[in-house]
Design a protein around this motif. Structure first.
Motif, PDB file in Angstrom:
ATOM      1  N   THR A   1      48.682  33.790  27.545  1.00  0.00           N
ATOM      2  CA  THR A   1      48.923  34.012  26.113  1.00  0.00           C
ATOM      3  C   THR A   1      48.466  32.845  25.243  1.00  0.00           C
ATOM      4  N   MET A   2      48.298  31.664  25.851  1.00  0.00           N
ATOM      5  CA  MET A   2      47.920  30.501  25.050  1.00  0.00           C
ATOM      6  C   MET A   2      46.428  30.534  24.762  1.00  0.00           C
ATOM      7  N   LYS A   3      46.093  30.725  23.511  1.00  0.00           N
ATOM      8  CA  LYS A   3      44.674  30.761  23.134  1.00  0.00           C
ATOM      9  C   LYS A   3      44.288  29.416  22.540  1.00  0.00           C
ATOM     10  N   VAL A   4      43.060  29.028  22.810  1.00  0.00           N
ATOM     11  CA  VAL A   4      42.564  27.751  22.279  1.00  0.00           C
ATOM     12  C   VAL A   4      41.382  28.069  21.361  1.00  0.00           C
ATOM     13  N   ALA A   5      41.352  27.459  20.183  1.00  0.00           N
ATOM     14  CA  ALA A   5      40.271  27.694  19.227  1.00  0.00           C
ATOM     15  C   ALA A   5      38.928  27.315  19.850  1.00  0.00           C
ATOM     16  N   ALA A   6      37.875  28.003  19.412  1.00  0.00           N
ATOM     17  CA  ALA A   6      36.531  27.712  19.911  1.00  0.00           C
ATOM     18  C   ALA A   6      36.227  26.229  19.746  1.00  0.00           C
ATOM     19  N   GLY A   7      35.597  25.654  20.734  1.00  0.00           N
ATOM     20  CA  GLY A   7      35.268  24.230  20.677  1.00  0.00           C
ATOM     21  C   GLY A   7      36.492  23.341  20.859  1.00  0.00           C
ATOM     22  N   GLY A   8      37.592  23.940  21.296  1.00  0.00           N
ATOM     23  CA  GLY A   8      38.847  23.199  21.414  1.00  0.00           C
ATOM     24  C   GLY A   8      38.938  22.366  22.679  1.00  0.00           C
ATOM     25  N   LEU A   9      40.106  21.773  22.851  1.00  0.00           N
ATOM     26  CA  LEU A   9      40.297  20.789  23.913  1.00  0.00           C
ATOM     27  C   LEU A   9      41.121  21.320  25.069  1.00  0.00           C
ATOM     28  N   GLY A  10      41.627  22.538  24.959  1.00  0.00           N
ATOM     29  CA  GLY A  10      42.341  23.144  26.073  1.00  0.00           C
ATOM     30  C   GLY A  10      43.832  22.875  26.070  1.00  0.00           C
ATOM     31  N   VAL A  11      44.391  22.992  27.278  1.00  0.00           N
ATOM     32  CA  VAL A  11      45.842  22.871  27.463  1.00  0.00           C
ATOM     33  C   VAL A  11      46.116  21.658  28.348  1.00  0.00           C
ATOM     34  N   TYR A  12      46.903  20.745  27.830  1.00  0.00           N
ATOM     35  CA  TYR A  12      47.289  19.559  28.601  1.00  0.00           C
ATOM     36  C   TYR A  12      48.784  19.579  28.883  1.00  0.00           C
TER      37      TYR A  12
ATOM     38  N   CYS B   1      53.555  32.204  21.602  1.00  0.00           N
ATOM     39  CA  CYS B   1      52.487  31.205  21.447  1.00  0.00           C
ATOM     40  C   CYS B   1      51.129  31.843  21.135  1.00  0.00           C
ATOM     41  N   ASN B   2      51.059  33.169  21.082  1.00  0.00           N
ATOM     42  CA  ASN B   2      49.800  33.805  20.670  1.00  0.00           C
ATOM     43  C   ASN B   2      49.655  33.926  19.154  1.00  0.00           C
ATOM     44  N   ILE B   3      50.637  33.432  18.385  1.00  0.00           N
ATOM     45  CA  ILE B   3      50.552  33.589  16.917  1.00  0.00           C
ATOM     46  C   ILE B   3      49.568  32.598  16.284  1.00  0.00           C
TER      47      ILE B   3
ATOM     48  N   ALA C   1      53.332  32.350  12.185  1.00  0.00           N
ATOM     49  CA  ALA C   1      52.238  31.486  11.754  1.00  0.00           C
ATOM     50  C   ALA C   1      52.357  31.306  10.246  1.00  0.00           C
ATOM     51  N   PRO C   2      52.207  30.087   9.741  1.00  0.00           N
ATOM     52  CA  PRO C   2      52.326  29.896   8.302  1.00  0.00           C
ATOM     53  C   PRO C   2      51.165  30.556   7.557  1.00  0.00           C
TER      54      PRO C   2
ATOM     55  N   ASN D   1      45.954  21.449   3.229  1.00  0.00           N
ATOM     56  CA  ASN D   1      45.083  20.367   2.796  1.00  0.00           C
ATOM     57  C   ASN D   1      45.414  19.141   3.645  1.00  0.00           C
ATOM     58  N   ALA D   2      44.943  19.161   4.890  1.00  0.00           N
ATOM     59  CA  ALA D   2      45.350  18.127   5.844  1.00  0.00           C
ATOM     60  C   ALA D   2      44.222  17.853   6.829  1.00  0.00           C
ATOM     61  N   ASP D   3      44.284  16.680   7.475  1.00  0.00           N
ATOM     62  CA  ASP D   3      43.349  16.374   8.555  1.00  0.00           C
ATOM     63  C   ASP D   3      43.857  16.921   9.886  1.00  0.00           C
ATOM     64  N   VAL D   4      45.189  16.920  10.025  1.00  0.00           N
ATOM     65  CA  VAL D   4      45.774  17.410  11.279  1.00  0.00           C
ATOM     66  C   VAL D   4      47.041  18.199  10.977  1.00  0.00           C
ATOM     67  N   VAL D   5      47.197  19.307  11.689  1.00  0.00           N
ATOM     68  CA  VAL D   5      48.414  20.109  11.588  1.00  0.00           C
ATOM     69  C   VAL D   5      49.043  20.157  12.979  1.00  0.00           C
ATOM     70  N   VAL D   6      50.313  19.805  13.049  1.00  0.00           N
ATOM     71  CA  VAL D   6      51.023  19.793  14.334  1.00  0.00           C
ATOM     72  C   VAL D   6      52.124  20.853  14.293  1.00  0.00           C
ATOM     73  N   PHE D   7      52.091  21.772  15.273  1.00  0.00           N
ATOM     74  CA  PHE D   7      53.042  22.889  15.325  1.00  0.00           C
ATOM     75  C   PHE D   7      54.085  22.625  16.409  1.00  0.00           C
ATOM     76  N   ASP D   8      55.344  22.753  16.049  1.00  0.00           N
ATOM     77  CA  ASP D   8      56.430  22.545  17.000  1.00  0.00           C
ATOM     78  C   ASP D   8      57.084  23.888  17.321  1.00  0.00           C
TER      79      ASP D   8
END
Ligand SMILES: Nc1ncnc2c1ncn2[C@@H]1O[C@H](COP(=O)(O)OP(=O)(O)OP(=O)(O)O)[C@@H](O)[C@H]1O
Ligand SMILES: [Mg+2]
Length: 218
Positions: free
Chosen positions: A124-135, A97-99, A76-77, A82-89
């Motif tokens: 292992t895939m955690k979603v932040a509170a109020g998040g949108l889940g796994v698609y 994926c738990n990092i 994890a970085p 300072n961004a509106d969106v961060v995309v992790f590859d």
């Protein structure tokens, strides 16, 4: 706080970097401050957008006024962006994926074998509170020799805890060539308006609508 979107699947070559790079290009085009993070040690996300950078951990690469990239192999970085969106590859595999705990996980699925493992991964895939889940995002399922899109969509529909993206992304020469041109589908020669471009732009539009970012009227 930036909306965090992560791309992962245990299988290689299913389209993680392709979808990640297009989400970043689309965000930047719509004047959202976008930051891409290459968790994959190969740094494909950076290579796909900037021509041949020397990969250096935690270095920030600036693609244009709206788009920056960080190389953060298998980790994890540090700090915030300072961004509106961060995309992790992510690299292939679900083991790390738990990092992070993003708001939205997108799992590109290019065949039946990419469905396997998703149930294990969900632990292992955690979603932040109020998040949108796994698609799960069906990608390239209509090419020669592929299992038909509907068969995979049905299999995905049976995995509890995973939502299936309503549209499928076609196997498209335009999308393939975008990787070679290091440019989004709408910027490559003869790309704009093609079926692959329309599908990719519709996908990006819907992702950002879902996150609420495009409701800011930019
Ligand atoms: N919808 C599509 N149509 C045509 N080609 C595609 C499509 N999606 C991805 N590709 C191509 O498939 C190849 C693999 O895609 P990509 O690199 O995005 O996969 P990945 O999941 O990031 O792979 P890796 O696990 O190796 O990081 C690339 O050549 C890419 O251009
Ligand atoms: Mg990749």
């Amino acid at each position: 706080m930036a909306v965090q979107i992560a791309l992962a699947n245990h299988k290689g070559g299913c389209g993680k970097t392709t979808l990640a790079s297009h989400l970043l290009w689309w965000a930047a085009k719509h004047k959202l401050r976008a930051h891409g993070v290459a968790i994959d040690p190969q740094g494909n996300l950076i290579q796909r957008i900037i021509n041949d950078p020397r990969l250096q951990r935690e270095r920030v690469y600036r693609a244009n006024d709206w788009l920056e990239l960080t190389y953060s192999p298998n980790a994890a970085p540090g700090g915030t962006f300072n961004a509106d969106v961060v995309v992790f590859d992510f690299p292939p595999g679900f083991d790390i994926c738990n990092i992070i705990q993003p708001h939205l996980w997108l799992v590109p699925v290019d065949g039946r074998e990419a469905v396997d493992g998703l149930m294990t991964a969900l632990r292992t895939m955690k979603v932040a509170a109020g998040g949108l889940g796994v698609y799960a995002v069906p990608n390239m399922l209509d090419g020669a020799g592929r299992i038909p899109t509907n068969a995979v969509r049905d299999a995905l529909g049976k995995v509890s805890g995973v939502k299936v993206w309503p549209a499928s992304i076609p196997d498209s020469g335009t999308i393939q060539r975008s990787a070679e041109f290091r440019a989004p589908t709408w910027r490559i020669p003869n790309g704009a308006g093609s079926a692959g471009d329309e599908a990719m732009q519709a996908f990006c539009t819907e992702v950002f609508r879902l996150t609420g970012l495009t409701r800011r009227g930019r």
